[in-house]
Write an enzyme that holds these catalytic residues in place. Structure first.
Site, short mmCIF file in Angstrom:
data_model
loop_
_atom_site.label_atom_id
_atom_site.label_comp_id
_atom_site.label_asym_id
_atom_site.label_seq_id
_atom_site.Cartn_x
_atom_site.Cartn_y
_atom_site.Cartn_z
N SER A 1 0.82 -1.20 0.00
CA SER A 1 0.00 0.00 0.00
C SER A 1 0.87 1.27 0.00
O SER A 1 1.65 1.48 -0.93
CB SER A 1 -0.97 -0.05 1.19
OG SER A 1 -2.01 0.88 1.06
N ASP B 1 -10.12 -3.57 -5.55
CA ASP B 1 -9.34 -2.51 -4.92
C ASP B 1 -9.19 -1.39 -5.94
O ASP B 1 -8.73 -1.64 -7.06
CB ASP B 1 -7.97 -3.07 -4.53
CG ASP B 1 -7.04 -2.07 -3.86
OD1 ASP B 1 -7.34 -0.86 -3.86
OD2 ASP B 1 -6.00 -2.50 -3.33
N HIS C 1 -8.11 -4.90 -0.68
CA HIS C 1 -6.98 -4.19 -0.09
C HIS C 1 -6.79 -4.64 1.37
O HIS C 1 -7.75 -4.82 2.10
CB HIS C 1 -7.25 -2.68 -0.13
CG HIS C 1 -6.04 -1.85 0.08
ND1 HIS C 1 -5.16 -1.55 -0.93
CD2 HIS C 1 -5.53 -1.26 1.19
CE1 HIS C 1 -4.18 -0.81 -0.47
NE2 HIS C 1 -4.38 -0.62 0.83
#
Length: 312
Positions: free
Chosen positions: A155, A249, A279
């Site tokens: 991320s 996502d 995610h």
């Protein structure tokens, strides 16, 4: 609207519901202190422990202005490579504890030394503070380790890994490879997964707008490759790159776009989009079959890059 009842299986829904019980979807409406408290508790609830044989040491990298805390994981006396792990958390959450078990498992399964980097967080430290800390951590690793240095992050951490890879291309010692897990790389928000999965479970476009603005203090930094690696104009001479994204996502298209730019520039990159995953699925690697398989793919990618072996 995307029909997630068809894309997401029962195991993954159970993971989503468990996550939401600790970290509700409206958490970004809380204060930063409250968000961190909620996130830290969730990470503790998902903590899976250390595999046998992993030793851990917490220390710090000294810079001229501050110390950067790090946590080093070892499972072999002479590791063949060192992995700098840069954690996710929207640039405002997380630290050495939030991804502690992930790093320990990555260490045990690759035999490599893993160094987790506790970079400075926004909003107390706006961009480029986190990027500067990632660069300092790489410079420290390159100068103190006579072995390949790999970058791995999820991320926000994937963003910082890629930005570091771009910025170190001219250095005498460069990253030997990078593995980016559902990274946010600053892609075009008007198309692809940003539209198809704008309301995905676990991460929405509203969340992404919040994180984008809080990282910069609301300043327009478009075109800044240290903030958004996809804004760079040059994708040549980047290290071999593996991107692993979740289908459900909004960030998934960034993986495809980044792979395509590297390949077009003559580099080596491969992209896996994991079907039906969301995610943050690293925390589901012990309870969701698809996440377990994806984590094995991530481990294999790190191991291969450390051996300078391109398997795909």
């Amino acid at each position: 609207m995307t029909d997630y009842t068809k894309l997401i299986d029962a195991e993954t829904w159970a993971f989503i519901e468990r996550t939401n019980s600790y970290y509700p979807p409206d958490t970004i409406d809380y204060t930063i202190a409250q968000q961190r408290e909620i996130y830290d508790r969730m990470c503790r609830e998902f903590f899976a422990g250390y595999p046998q044989g992993v030793t851990v040491e917490t220390s710090a990298i000294a810079t001229p202005t501050h110390n950067i805390p790090i946590r080093t994981y070892r499972s072999a006396p002479q590791p063949a490579a060192t992995v700098l792990y840069i954690h996710g958390g929207g640039f405002i959450l997380g630290g050495l504890d939030s991804h502690d078990d992930v790093c320990a498992e990555l260490c045990a399964r690759t035999g490599y030394e893993i160094v987790s980097v506790d970079y400075r967080l926004a909003p107390e430290h706006l961009h480029p503070a986190a990027f500067d800390d990632s660069m300092s951590a790489f410079a420290w690793a390159a100068s103190t380790h006579d072995r390949p240095i790999l970058l791995c992050g999820d991320s926000a951490g994937g963003n910082l890994c890629a930005a570091t890879a771009h910025a170190t291309r001219g250095h005498a010692k460069r990253p030997a490879g990078q593995v980016l897990i559902y990274p946010g790389l600053g892609g075009d928000r008007s198309k692809g997964s940003y539209v198809t999965h704008a309301e995905a479970p676990m991460l929405t476009m509203r969340d992404l707008e919040f994180y984008k603005h809080i990282r910069t203090g609301g300043q327009d930094r478009s075109g800044d490759a240290t903030l958004a690696p996809l804004a760079d104009t040059d994708f040549a001479k980047l290290p071999p790159t593996v991107l692993v994204t979740a289908q459900c996502d909004p960030l998934s298209s960034d993986g495809e776009a980044y792979r395509d730019r590297i390949v077009a520039a003559g580099g080596r990159a491969t992209w896996f989009e994991e079907p039906g995953l969301v995610h943050g699925y690293l925390r589901a690697r012990h309870t969701v079959g698809r996440a377990r398989e994806s984590f094995t793919r991530i481990v294999d990618a790190v191991a291969a890059l450390g051996r300078a072996a391109w398997l795909w």
